[in-house]
Structure formats: structure tokens, C-alpha cells
Scaffold this motif. Sequence first.
Motif, mmCIF file in Angstrom:
data_model
loop_
_atom_site.group_PDB
_atom_site.id
_atom_site.type_symbol
_atom_site.label_atom_id
_atom_site.label_comp_id
_atom_site.label_asym_id
_atom_site.label_seq_id
_atom_site.Cartn_x
_atom_site.Cartn_y
_atom_site.Cartn_z
ATOM 1 N N ASP A 98 -15.891 17.914 -4.239
ATOM 2 C CA ASP A 98 -15.217 16.829 -3.500
ATOM 3 C C ASP A 98 -13.725 17.102 -3.439
ATOM 4 O OD1 ASP A 98 -17.320 15.149 -2.857
ATOM 5 O OD2 ASP A 98 -17.154 13.943 -4.686
ATOM 6 N N GLU A 99 -13.148 16.814 -2.291
ATOM 7 C CA GLU A 99 -11.698 16.861 -2.175
ATOM 8 C C GLU A 99 -11.259 15.428 -1.916
ATOM 9 O OE1 GLU A 99 -8.489 19.945 -0.280
ATOM 10 O OE2 GLU A 99 -10.548 19.960 0.453
ATOM 11 N N LEU A 100 -10.593 14.824 -2.907
ATOM 12 C CA LEU A 100 -10.403 13.375 -2.902
ATOM 13 C C LEU A 100 -8.940 12.975 -2.730
ATOM 14 C CD1 LEU A 100 -12.824 12.490 -5.839
ATOM 15 C CD2 LEU A 100 -13.300 12.412 -3.377
ATOM 16 N N VAL A 101 -8.771 11.932 -1.963
ATOM 17 C CA VAL A 101 -7.446 11.377 -1.708
ATOM 18 C C VAL A 101 -7.432 9.938 -2.229
ATOM 19 C CG1 VAL A 101 -5.864 10.658 0.128
ATOM 20 C CG2 VAL A 101 -7.075 12.827 0.316
ATOM 21 N N CYS A 102 -6.330 9.556 -2.867
ATOM 22 C CA CYS A 102 -6.214 8.207 -3.420
ATOM 23 C C CYS A 102 -5.192 7.398 -2.630
ATOM 24 C CB CYS A 102 -5.722 8.263 -4.865
ATOM 25 S SG CYS A 102 -6.836 9.111 -5.978
ATOM 26 N N VAL A 103 -5.567 6.158 -2.325
ATOM 27 C CA VAL A 103 -4.608 5.225 -1.740
ATOM 28 C C VAL A 103 -4.447 4.061 -2.722
ATOM 29 C CG1 VAL A 103 -4.134 3.631 0.158
ATOM 30 C CG2 VAL A 103 -5.133 5.874 0.633
ATOM 31 N N ASN A 104 -3.223 3.887 -3.204
ATOM 32 C CA ASN A 104 -2.927 2.846 -4.194
ATOM 33 C C ASN A 104 -2.441 1.575 -3.514
ATOM 34 O OD1 ASN A 104 -3.318 4.234 -6.726
ATOM 35 N ND2 ASN A 104 -1.523 5.471 -6.189
ATOM 36 N N ILE A 105 -2.994 0.459 -3.980
ATOM 37 C CA ILE A 105 -2.600 -0.845 -3.444
ATOM 38 C C ILE A 105 -2.271 -1.764 -4.620
ATOM 39 C CG2 ILE A 105 -3.398 -2.861 -2.089
ATOM 40 C CD1 ILE A 105 -5.563 -0.187 -1.382
ATOM 41 N N ILE A 106 -1.192 -2.503 -4.516
ATOM 42 C CA ILE A 106 -0.909 -3.514 -5.542
ATOM 43 C C ILE A 106 -1.588 -4.805 -5.109
ATOM 44 C CG2 ILE A 106 0.887 -4.881 -6.691
ATOM 45 C CD1 ILE A 106 2.710 -2.496 -6.518
ATOM 46 N N THR A 150 0.856 -1.184 0.000
ATOM 47 C CA THR A 150 0.000 0.000 0.000
ATOM 48 C C THR A 150 0.892 1.233 0.000
ATOM 49 O OG1 THR A 150 -1.704 -1.172 1.238
ATOM 50 C CG2 THR A 150 -1.810 1.221 1.272
ATOM 51 N N TYR A 151 0.602 2.160 -0.897
ATOM 52 C CA TYR A 151 1.406 3.380 -1.006
ATOM 53 C C TYR A 151 0.794 4.482 -0.133
ATOM 54 C CZ TYR A 151 4.063 1.320 -4.828
ATOM 55 O OH TYR A 151 4.905 0.526 -5.562
ATOM 56 N N PRO A 152 1.595 5.479 0.218
ATOM 57 C CA PRO A 152 1.056 6.568 1.043
ATOM 58 C C PRO A 152 -0.027 7.350 0.285
ATOM 59 C CG PRO A 152 3.459 6.764 0.767
ATOM 60 C CD PRO A 152 3.008 5.626 -0.082
ATOM 61 N N PRO A 153 -1.033 7.899 0.997
ATOM 62 C CA PRO A 153 -2.103 8.647 0.335
ATOM 63 C C PRO A 153 -1.548 9.787 -0.516
ATOM 64 C CG PRO A 153 -2.535 8.414 2.686
ATOM 65 C CD PRO A 153 -1.156 7.883 2.461
ATOM 66 N N THR A 154 -2.207 10.025 -1.671
ATOM 67 C CA THR A 154 -1.777 11.120 -2.540
ATOM 68 C C THR A 154 -2.289 12.456 -1.998
ATOM 69 O OG1 THR A 154 -3.761 10.819 -3.866
ATOM 70 C CG2 THR A 154 -1.783 9.663 -4.607
ATOM 71 N N ALA A 155 -1.722 13.538 -2.513
ATOM 72 C CA ALA A 155 -2.197 14.874 -2.131
ATOM 73 C C ALA A 155 -3.651 15.031 -2.583
ATOM 74 C CB ALA A 155 -1.323 15.938 -2.790
ATOM 75 N N THR A 205 -3.970 -3.198 -9.868
ATOM 76 C CA THR A 205 -3.914 -2.209 -8.799
ATOM 77 C C THR A 205 -5.324 -1.841 -8.370
ATOM 78 O OG1 THR A 205 -3.990 -0.323 -10.325
ATOM 79 C CG2 THR A 205 -1.814 -1.191 -9.776
ATOM 80 N N ARG A 206 -5.453 -1.495 -7.092
ATOM 81 C CA ARG A 206 -6.718 -0.937 -6.606
ATOM 82 C C ARG A 206 -6.424 0.436 -6.023
ATOM 83 N NH1 ARG A 206 -8.322 -3.775 -1.865
ATOM 84 N NH2 ARG A 206 -8.373 -1.974 -0.511
ATOM 85 N N THR A 207 -7.257 1.384 -6.376
ATOM 86 C CA THR A 207 -7.111 2.711 -5.790
ATOM 87 C C THR A 207 -8.376 3.024 -5.012
ATOM 88 O OG1 THR A 207 -5.777 3.371 -7.704
ATOM 89 C CG2 THR A 207 -6.583 5.139 -6.284
ATOM 90 N N ASP A 208 -8.223 3.198 -3.716
ATOM 91 C CA ASP A 208 -9.368 3.582 -2.886
ATOM 92 C C ASP A 208 -9.442 5.096 -2.852
ATOM 93 O OD1 ASP A 208 -10.151 0.987 -2.260
ATOM 94 O OD2 ASP A 208 -8.786 0.867 -0.545
ATOM 95 N N VAL A 209 -10.553 5.615 -3.372
ATOM 96 C CA VAL A 209 -10.727 7.067 -3.455
ATOM 97 C C VAL A 209 -11.712 7.479 -2.368
ATOM 98 C CG1 VAL A 209 -11.387 8.991 -4.950
ATOM 99 C CG2 VAL A 209 -10.388 6.911 -5.962
ATOM 100 N N SER A 210 -11.263 8.365 -1.497
ATOM 101 C CA SER A 210 -12.154 8.825 -0.430
ATOM 102 C C SER A 210 -11.973 10.328 -0.245
ATOM 103 C CB SER A 210 -11.857 8.079 0.874
ATOM 104 O OG SER A 210 -10.491 8.182 1.176
ATOM 105 N N THR A 211 -12.891 10.938 0.475
ATOM 106 C CA THR A 211 -12.768 12.379 0.726
ATOM 107 C C THR A 211 -11.678 12.608 1.775
ATOM 108 O OG1 THR A 211 -14.328 12.400 2.552
ATOM 109 C CG2 THR A 211 -15.250 12.682 0.329
ATOM 110 N N THR A 212 -11.231 13.853 1.875
ATOM 111 C CA THR A 212 -10.226 14.171 2.902
ATOM 112 C C THR A 212 -10.805 13.925 4.292
ATOM 113 O OG1 THR A 212 -10.926 16.467 2.662
ATOM 114 C CG2 THR A 212 -8.871 15.841 1.567
#
Lengths: 130, 148
Positions: B101-109, B11-16, B123-130
Motif C-alpha cells: 500500500d502507498e498511503l497518504v494521510c489527511v489530518n483534520i482537527i 484540514t491540513y494538506p495531505p502528507t507525502a 484529531t482524525r486522520t483519513d488514510v487512503s491510497t495514492t
Amino acid sequence: MELTTQTFRVTRADLVRYAGASGDFNPIHWNDRFATKVGLPGVIAHGMFTMALVGRAVTAWAGSPDAVVDYNVRFTRPVVVPDDDKGTEIVVNAVVREVTEEGLTRLDVTATCQGEKVLSQARATVRTAG
Amino acid sequence: MSLDHSFVGRTYPPTAPYQVGREKIREFATAIGATDPAHHDPEAARALGHPDVVAPPTFPVAITMAASRQIIEDPALGVDYSRVVHGDQRFAYTRPVVAGDELVCVNIIEDITSRGGHEFLTTRTDVSTTGGEPVVAVWSKLVVRGEN
């Protein structure tokens, strides 16, 4: 149940517009020289553009732009877009596979271009009114 | 060159945060020919119960594709992007994306497999609000074509 067939015309201008809106500037979607160099038959549509057009068909069938709950496709064949004003056509069909008790409708979707299937295992789950 | 299979599960760190703009949704909707008023007119979107214009179902890819550079450009994983073709794509929605929406992505392999000289990276990217509200989960399967 089979839903009404929907047809979408795709030209090079559409690909340029989609590249700008989506941020996907891969030259295989606008540069013949590059596309043929990497072994493609010519400039091809973004898979995600095809998926977006099929998404339009799905929301039109569902009767609401916010109806999609789940949507997946497999890209099986590229959509080659000739460098002319006519472009090419993507034909979208769907059948209702299941209607759940929770008010969800599951669709099996097919998209073809020049008689060839360009998406496989395309499925959408939509929330249906009422 | 093959991918490093030990990356499965990473799991990668959340994006800006990405600020979803009304004009961006209108631009994307126009580009795909989606003319429904709810994509363009905030009033029409409010009539459907949304705070502002609603994005078409594949819109999140404009955000997640940029976010997944984290994976594609991770030198330790070793993806040769010039050999990549898009295999599968899926969106599983909690709710539609709307302007504001202000969205943050968390990438998972999720998976890496090899077959017939090609490699498949899921890959899965979980997109959620801040604020932590889940919005959409986005899966992509990328095929890294083998050299031949």
C-alpha cells in the motif's frame, strides 16, 4: 456471551521492541529517570502497545487476523512495567454485545493490570466468518 | 498556554505517501507478538484474499503518529508536547492495511475542548491510497495536561 480470558506478559524488552517498530521513542516508555521526573510512577507501556495486545485478543476471538472493522479504546490508567525479567501482566476479557444481520459482532472489551482497569470503553467490531 | 480553538475544523494538506513494506509489517507484528501467518507469510495472506501480508489492526498508528506531527508541531496551534498524554484512540476500517500500500494521510482537527484545567484535542486522520481508495480513518484524542 463471555469469551475466554487472555493474558499477556509485558516486559521492558517488549517496550523497547515496540518503540522501535512503532517509531514512538517517548522516554517515558524506557527511561525511569525521565518517567518519574514527569510525575509517572515509573516506566509505563505505550498505550498503543496495550491496545495492540488487546487487538491480538480480539483477532484471536474472531478467528482471523483481518477481522477488525472498528476498534476504539480509552486509556484510563498507565501500565507500569517494572525493570525486571517478569514485567507485568495485562488480562483481557470480552463479552459479545451484539451480532448484526450483516455478520458483524460487537465486543465490549476490558483490560486490567494488577487488578486495575487500564482501558475503558474498549469496543471492537469484527467481521465473523460464516 | 491554551490551544487556539479557532483551529477546530481545520484540514491540513495531505502528507507525502508512505510505502507500507512487508518487513515493516513483520517487524510490527513481531513486536506485539502477533504470530498469525497472515502477518508474516504472503501466501497465508493471499489465502485470505489479500495481495500481500496484512498489518495488525493498530499498525496504522505507526504512520498516523508521524503524520500528526503536522498538527502537534504547528506553532500557531500551540501544543506543548511534553504535557501530552494519549486519551482515546479509534480505527475505523474500510479494509486492512497490506504490504505494498502507498498511503497518504489527511489530518483534520475535529474538536478542541477545555475541562478542569486540561485541554482535549481530537484529531482524525483519513488514510487512503495514492489512488484515492479509503483504507482507514484514525481518531486520536490527546490530553494536554494543565500546569499546576
